[in-house]
Scaffold this active site. Structure first.
Site, PDB file in Angstrom:
ATOM      1  N   ASP A  86       6.822  -7.890  -5.151  1.00  0.00           N
ATOM      2  CA  ASP A  86       7.764  -7.149  -4.278  1.00  0.00           C
ATOM      3  C   ASP A  86       8.902  -6.694  -4.570  1.00  0.00           C
ATOM      4  O   ASP A  86       9.231  -5.690  -5.490  1.00  0.00           O
ATOM      5  CB  ASP A  86       7.521  -7.550  -2.602  1.00  0.00           C
ATOM      6  CG  ASP A  86       7.739  -6.453  -1.333  1.00  0.00           C
ATOM      7  OD1 ASP A  86       7.757  -5.574  -1.982  1.00  0.00           O
ATOM      8  OD2 ASP A  86       7.623  -7.060  -0.199  1.00  0.00           O
ATOM      9  N   ASP A  87      10.039  -7.349  -4.070  1.00  0.00           N
ATOM     10  CA  ASP A  87      11.440  -7.214  -4.268  1.00  0.00           C
ATOM     11  C   ASP A  87      11.876  -8.495  -4.955  1.00  0.00           C
ATOM     12  O   ASP A  87      12.512  -9.343  -4.267  1.00  0.00           O
ATOM     13  CB  ASP A  87      12.232  -6.923  -3.121  1.00  0.00           C
ATOM     14  CG  ASP A  87      11.720  -5.292  -2.825  1.00  0.00           C
ATOM     15  OD1 ASP A  87      12.109  -4.481  -3.219  1.00  0.00           O
ATOM     16  OD2 ASP A  87      10.928  -5.502  -1.667  1.00  0.00           O
TER      17      ASP A  87
ATOM     18  N   HIS B  99       2.426  -4.310  -7.048  1.00  0.00           N
ATOM     19  CA  HIS B  99       3.498  -4.020  -5.679  1.00  0.00           C
ATOM     20  C   HIS B  99       4.882  -4.565  -6.175  1.00  0.00           C
ATOM     21  O   HIS B  99       4.976  -5.834  -5.808  1.00  0.00           O
ATOM     22  CB  HIS B  99       2.754  -4.939  -4.438  1.00  0.00           C
ATOM     23  CG  HIS B  99       3.588  -4.481  -3.206  1.00  0.00           C
ATOM     24  ND1 HIS B  99       3.031  -4.365  -2.173  1.00  0.00           N
ATOM     25  CD2 HIS B  99       4.896  -4.231  -3.003  1.00  0.00           C
ATOM     26  CE1 HIS B  99       3.806  -4.103  -1.049  1.00  0.00           C
ATOM     27  NE2 HIS B  99       4.968  -4.141  -1.764  1.00  0.00           N
TER      28      HIS B  99
ATOM     29  N   HIS C 229       2.316   1.380   2.259  1.00  0.00           N
ATOM     30  CA  HIS C 229       2.754  -0.083   2.824  1.00  0.00           C
ATOM     31  C   HIS C 229       2.334  -0.012   4.324  1.00  0.00           C
ATOM     32  O   HIS C 229       2.581   1.028   4.980  1.00  0.00           O
ATOM     33  CB  HIS C 229       4.082  -0.266   3.035  1.00  0.00           C
ATOM     34  CG  HIS C 229       4.802  -0.645   1.680  1.00  0.00           C
ATOM     35  ND1 HIS C 229       4.656  -0.204   0.609  1.00  0.00           N
ATOM     36  CD2 HIS C 229       5.606  -1.669   1.405  1.00  0.00           C
ATOM     37  CE1 HIS C 229       5.434  -0.575  -0.503  1.00  0.00           C
ATOM     38  NE2 HIS C 229       6.032  -1.677   0.141  1.00  0.00           N
TER      39      HIS C 229
ATOM     40  N   GLU D 210       2.595  -4.692   7.357  1.00  0.00           N
ATOM     41  CA  GLU D 210       3.453  -5.694   7.188  1.00  0.00           C
ATOM     42  C   GLU D 210       3.991  -6.344   8.263  1.00  0.00           C
ATOM     43  O   GLU D 210       3.693  -7.284   8.853  1.00  0.00           O
ATOM     44  CB  GLU D 210       4.233  -5.273   5.935  1.00  0.00           C
ATOM     45  CG  GLU D 210       5.533  -6.436   5.711  1.00  0.00           C
ATOM     46  CD  GLU D 210       6.633  -5.877   4.739  1.00  0.00           C
ATOM     47  OE1 GLU D 210       7.184  -6.511   4.377  1.00  0.00           O
ATOM     48  OE2 GLU D 210       6.817  -4.529   4.575  1.00  0.00           O
TER      49      GLU D 210
END
Length: 341
Positions: A285-286, A24, A204, A207
């Site tokens: 993730d980021d 991810h 996704h 979340e």
């Protein structure tokens, strides 16, 4: 300390060398401020920050939308094939340093094509870097095209049309961007079409969105994997189903903290997920926006939740078991983890 570790340093060393897969990772979310500045200068693009420090200060988010606003702003510096190559190569070199052996990365073509950047420019730069990382570091990879869920399904269909010549390089499709108000059901038809093309399916869900979105991802999109899935824990029947089906959850601890999905990393549900028999994994993730690559995410939850060696091995094994690698490649990586542990 937990079983097998004599000290925090001992655990940190174990995490550092543990073979991992990352499932991810948004490649655009690995754009470090330094590279953002470099590309802005290279491409003659004005950005609303005077310094790297100013960019980092702007990375204080209270929710997903706050983050997305600056994420799309940062994307503006990515214009040429070389930019996408440099972005991807920078991430892969950090992944290599964290003993990541396999990556399955997301890219957001709509965030680029709507700015006039050709689909071909984006995917050529990314895949060239993936090929080079395989040659230089032995990191294998899969590429997942994500649809932006705040846009329409018709726009997702058009993006899938653009991807058709590149299906030899694309392994799956995903669904990202603003979750609340954009349920998986909005994209049921385009995902059915992608599945018919032989692509793997991820989304996704859970979340910021409710457990119902996870149900929709399973029942309507027929996902192979759930990205995040935290809010599944609010629905005991859903937890039982996810455990029974062996559904992989790609959990992103530091992202959850930074976006206020959890108030404190010590309150993160990862250990609860493992104890419930869920196939949870750790991912970044980021990472440039959320303060850490995959090794830092492992370290953060290991420290805050006092994870045992067995927990860490389970997380690493889940990352390969939940990947889209073939059975033989999975077995090789799982054997390497066992040998290491």
């Amino acid at each position: 300390m937990h079983d097998g570790f004599t000290s925090a340093q001992d655990r940190a060393a174990f995490i550092a060398g543990l073979p991992k897969a990352e499932l991810h990772l948004h490649i655009e979310g690995s754009l470090e401020p330094e590279l953002m500045f470099e590309l802005a200068q290279r491409n003659g693009i004005a950005i609303p920050f005077a310094s790297v420090d100013e960019v980092r200060a702007a990375y204080a988010f209270s929710n997903l939308q706050d983050f997305l606003d600056i994420y799309y702003q940062g994307m503006a510096v990515l214009l040429t094939e070389r930019d996408f190559y440099d972005l991807t190569a920078a991430y892969l070199s950090r992944a290599h340093a964290d003993h990541v052996r396999h990556v399955e990365i997301f890219f957001d073509p709509q965030g680029h094509t709507e700015r006039g950047v050709a689909f071909e420019t984006v995917i050529t730069g990314i895949t060239r870097a993936l090929d080079d990382a395989q040659a230089q570091h032995g990191i294998s990879s899969k590429l997942i095209l994500c649809f932006l869920r705040h846009l329409s399904e018709a726009e997702a269909e058009a993006t899938l049309d653009e991807a058709l010549p590149w299906l030899g390089r694309i392994d799956g499709v995903g669904l990202d961007s603003s979750e609340v108000g954009h349920p998986p059901s909005k994209f049921a038809r385009v995902f059915a079409r992608a599945k018919g093309l032989g692509l793997k399916i991820v989304a996704h869900a859970g979340e910021e969105g409710p457990p119902e979105y996870v149900h929709e991802a399973l029942d309507l999109l027929k996902v192979d994997r759930i990205d995040h899935g935290n809010r599944s824990l609010e629905d005991p029947a859903l937890v039982a189903r996810l455990a029974a089906e062996g559904m992989t959850l790609t959990v992103c601890p530091l992202s959850n903290l930074k976006l206020c999905v959890v108030d404190d990393i010590a309150a993160h549900p990862l250990k609860t997920m493992l104890d419930a028999g869920l196939a949870a994994t750790v991912n970044s993730d980021d990472p440039s926006y959320f303060g850490g690559y995959v090794g830092a995410n492992y370290q953060a939850v290991a420290d805050a939740l006092d994870l045992s060696k067995a927990d860490l091995v389970t997380l690493a094994r889940n990352s390969f078991a939940g990947s889209f690698l073939g059975a033989e490649e999975k077995a090789k990586h799982l054997a390497a983890i066992d040998a290491y542990a």
